[in-house]
Design an enzyme around this catalytic site. Structure first.
Site, PDB file in Angstrom:
ATOM      1  N   ASP A  20      -9.542  -3.738  -5.793  1.00 46.58           N
ATOM      2  CA  ASP A  20      -8.993  -2.856  -4.761  1.00 46.58           C
ATOM      3  C   ASP A  20      -9.511  -1.433  -4.968  1.00 46.58           C
ATOM      4  O   ASP A  20      -9.318  -0.843  -6.035  1.00 46.58           O
ATOM      5  CB  ASP A  20      -7.461  -2.876  -4.831  1.00 46.58           C
ATOM      6  CG  ASP A  20      -6.803  -2.210  -3.630  1.00 46.58           C
ATOM      7  OD1 ASP A  20      -7.480  -1.463  -2.904  1.00 46.58           O
ATOM      8  OD2 ASP A  20      -5.594  -2.435  -3.436  1.00 46.58           O
ATOM      9  N   HIS A  77      -8.280  -4.882  -1.348  1.00 41.43           N
ATOM     10  CA  HIS A  77      -7.014  -4.336  -0.876  1.00 41.43           C
ATOM     11  C   HIS A  77      -6.257  -5.318   0.011  1.00 41.43           C
ATOM     12  O   HIS A  77      -5.025  -5.347   0.009  1.00 41.43           O
ATOM     13  CB  HIS A  77      -7.280  -3.044  -0.107  1.00 41.43           C
ATOM     14  CG  HIS A  77      -6.051  -2.233   0.168  1.00 41.43           C
ATOM     15  ND1 HIS A  77      -5.270  -1.704  -0.841  1.00 41.43           N
ATOM     16  CD2 HIS A  77      -5.461  -1.864   1.334  1.00 41.43           C
ATOM     17  CE1 HIS A  77      -4.259  -1.034  -0.309  1.00 41.43           C
ATOM     18  NE2 HIS A  77      -4.348  -1.121   1.009  1.00 41.43           N
ATOM     19  N   SER A 108       0.846  -1.190   0.000  1.00 42.32           N
ATOM     20  CA  SER A 108       0.000   0.000   0.000  1.00 42.32           C
ATOM     21  C   SER A 108       0.889   1.251   0.000  1.00 42.32           C
ATOM     22  O   SER A 108       1.696   1.419  -0.898  1.00 42.32           O
ATOM     23  CB  SER A 108      -0.964  -0.040   1.190  1.00 42.32           C
ATOM     24  OG  SER A 108      -2.002   0.875   1.030  1.00 42.32           O
TER      25      SER A 108
END
Length: 690
Positions: free
Chosen positions: A627, A661, A541
């Site tokens: 995501d 995600h 991320s």
């Protein structure tokens, strides 16, 4: 050997602040485009072919994780009113089963040796039954009504974090007819159980509306609050005392709280204190005739105060600001407060009795992580807390706030011959170019020689004031048992060393995060922990941004880089206010759309913008098609551009086609994905046959 897929290059220019830039892979953005999907599938096939030699190692790693994990297990029951709530897992099943039993005392019921169901168990929600027939499943809301008779729960079957809200009558076991589509995480019951508050998101994935749903009404709900400032999101929660509802609006640097009595759900929310002030963050809880308030007005590392419920205009001081201690949270109970804090790079807890002296909860390991666990009971002297270190598995304690005694309720089982005495954990400090000392948490197996020959995995994040505290990992044992040194780089931009640590790693100081990570890598080599041809980096991320940016600075420092759901196309994303979360993110990165200085600064570090015609190490980028936080197109574009403009590699892209995600949702699927990444990293360290 199969050749890597070649993404077509299409001229797509952007103009900002007099700067014209060509983005040849901008077309890789639409998940509905058959050509995009075909390209991602071709990338998956190529990655599978390039890693086929690791199939045996992947299977061994998966088996190691599985064999060390107690597959049939229970959590420590948590008391709420007349029930003990817990969850459990069963061997061969992917998801947790949520349960409760009637309470017959204040001590949690004894857990059976075989971790089977507790006597008198009532199953509230079985994730395996709900997930049947679906490739992905997650729960976004799980909230019991104040009287214990109703359960609000919300499910997601795509990974896009849009949930369907339902209500279950726990006295009959049947779902009510109420169904609300498109809700976000969290929610709160009114005291009576007739109303449930929930949030929804806008097109940019910003939680912006709070709704009040009346059970049995046949309608989704009544809008009770809308956050119109695009920098802010909003949420709703019920105080532990169950007397007040808190509606909080928050940006990255500012927050505002509204409150309402929980027994008056159709009433009007009131603003707490002076209201919204730019740069001032506030969190609160309720205790008796007052609210306790944590805020940073005139206090960089926050101060703890209180204000009367009847008049919240003035915040009085309970704990003064300290430059060496960051106050992070406050939890209110009937006769004490619990403050989560951070000092010297370690988390901690302080107990503040209403009629006694403050006491810190003490532990004797050199590095560890401690945080409050589930504590729904208001009138109790027992604090449930969670503790772990890099050698001590996750441990659940009950802390007696009256006597200071710690009662270990459960330590996570690690099957096989695991012993913490076989491992060493400690803290090193790297020195950054500007003289800042950067902490590194390290764990390795005893007997590893500090001669520069050990393989090493260096992990980093460094954004949003999020601290990556020392933690235990069963999967990580498969690395350290093969002689790998594991290191956490606590770079600026995180919160490990207080608010200034965060401020000095964001906005126009963001590059400190990247140079800190490189300096940590250099320290590990200079301190003879490893060498560049054995050192692999990993981050996900915003930590994926860290991976891409530091690679452009020092690609020769690493034998490989694993970037998971990586935020590598940062400039293009933060320039586009229609993208999920972009406007909210301007308080973290700056606003390059309207500020030329921010634009130039971000352009100078954004990974996608700064790929050089030089030798890069092998890279594995892992992403998910659904995501919503970091679009799949970011790593897809990054890998395509690396192949075209850089040397070295190979550069691999792996896309989960049914996930969000957090990757795959089932625990066995998640273990397989972790085994895939671990096998690839071991291969870059020269340990593929280990």
């Amino acid at each position: 050997m199969q050749t890597p897929p070649t993404a077509k290059r299409i001229d797509s220019t952007r103009e900002h602040h007099g700067d014209t830039v060509n983005d040849p892979y901008a077309w890789l953005k639409d998940p509905q485009d058959p050509e995009t999907v075909a390209y991602l599938e071709a990338e998956n096939a190529y990655t599978q072919e390039r890693t086929e030699h690791l199939a045996g190692l992947r299977e061994r790693l998966f088996t190691e994780i599985k064999d060390r994990t107690k597959e049939t297990d229970l959590s420590v029951p948590t008391r709420k009113d007349g029930w003990w709530y817990y969850s459990r897992t069963e061997e061969g099943k992917q998801y947790r089963i949520h349960c409760r039993v009637a309470a017959n005392g204040d001590t949690p019921p004894e857990l059976p040796q075989d971790s089977s169901a507790l006597p008198g168990e009532q199953v509230l929600l079985d994730g395996n039954a709900l997930a049947e027939g679906h490739d992905f499943f997650s729960i976004g809301v799980f909230d019991i009504s104040c009287d214990g008779n109703l359960l609000a729960y919300a499910t997601d079957y795509a990974g896009n974090e849009r949930f369907t809200l339902r209500f279950k009558d726990l006295t009959t076991g049947e779902d009510l007819s109420d169904v609300v589509e498109g809700v976000f995480y969290g929610g709160a019951w009114a005291a009576s159980g007739d109303y449930f508050f929930y949030t929804t998101v806008d097109d940019a994935w910003r939680p912006h509306k709070v709704w009040r749903h009346q059970l049995g009404s046949g309608e989704d709900g009544v809008l009770v609050y809308e956050e119109t400032d695009e920098r802010f999101g909003t949420g709703i929660e019920l105080s532990r005392s169950q007397e007040y509802l808190f509606c909080e609006s928050h940006s990255k640097v500012t927050s505002e709280i509204r409150f309402l009595r929980a027994d008056d759900p159709t009433g009007e929310f009131q603003v707490m204190g002076p209201g919204r002030r730019q740069g001032v963050e506030v969190s609160a809880d309720h205790q008796g005739d007052r609210f306790v308030v944590l805020h940073n007005h005139g206090a960089e590392n926050f101060t703890l105060g209180w204000t009367p419920v009847a008049d919240t205009s003035q915040f009085n001081v309970l704990l003064e600001h300290r430059a060496d201690t960051r106050l992070e949270s406050v939890s209110a109970f009937a006769d004490h407060l619990v403050v989560g804090l951070r000092r010297d790079g370690l988390s901690g807890l302080r107990i503040l009795p209403t009629d006694g002296e403050a006491r810190d909860v003490a532990f004797d390991e050199p590095i560890y992580s401690v945080h409050p666990d589930s504590n729904p009971e208001y009138d109790t002297s027992m604090l449930r807390l969670s503790y772990q270190s890099m050698v001590t598995p996750e441990s659940v304690y009950d802390y007696d706030t009256a006597t200071g005694e710690l009662h270990l309720r459960k330590r996570k089982d690690v099957l096989g011959d695991y012993s913490p005495d076989d491992y060493v954990q400690h803290r090193d400090w790297a020195t950054a170019a500007d003289g800042t000392r950067v902490p590194i948490s390290i764990v390795h197996r005893k007997g590893v020689e500090r001669d520069g020959n050990a393989p090493c995995l260096l992990y980093g994040y460094g954004s949003y004031e999020h601290s990556i505290d020392p933690y235990f990992s069963i999967a990580r044992l498969s690395l350290v048992d093969r002689g790998v040194v594991f290191a956490l780089a606590h770079v600026r931009g995180g919160g490990e060393m207080g608010r200034a640590w965060y401020d000095n790693g964001k906005m126009l100081s963001k590059k400190n995060s990247f140079t800190d990570f490189v300096d940590c890598a250099e320290h590990l080599v200079e301190a003879k922990w490893s060498a560049p041809d054995r050192l692999v980096a990993r981050g996900g991320s915003a930590g994926g941004l860290l991976m891409g940016a530091m690679l452009n600075l020092a690609p020769h420092r690493f034998a490989g880089v694993c970037a998971e759901v990586p935020f590598v196309d940062a400039l293009n994303t933060i320039l586009d206010p229609t993208m999920p979360l972009t406007v909210i993110e301007w308080d973290e990165w700056g606003d390059p759309l309207h500020n030329a200085d921010v634009y130039e600064y971000m352009k100078s570090y954004s990974p996608y913008e700064n790929i050089a015609n030089t030798e890069y190490p092998p890279i594995l980028a892992v992403t998910s098609l659904n995501d919503t936080r970091v679009g799949f197109h970011e790593p897809a574009k990054w890998i395509a551009r690396l192949r075209h403009e850089a040397k070295g590699g190979p550069f691999l892209l792996k896309t989960e086609m049914e996930a969000g995600h957090g990757g795959r949702s089932g625990r066995y699927d998640a273990w397989k994905e972790e085994a895939f990444s671990l096998a690839w990293m071991l291969d870059q360290m020269g340990l593929a046959k280990a």
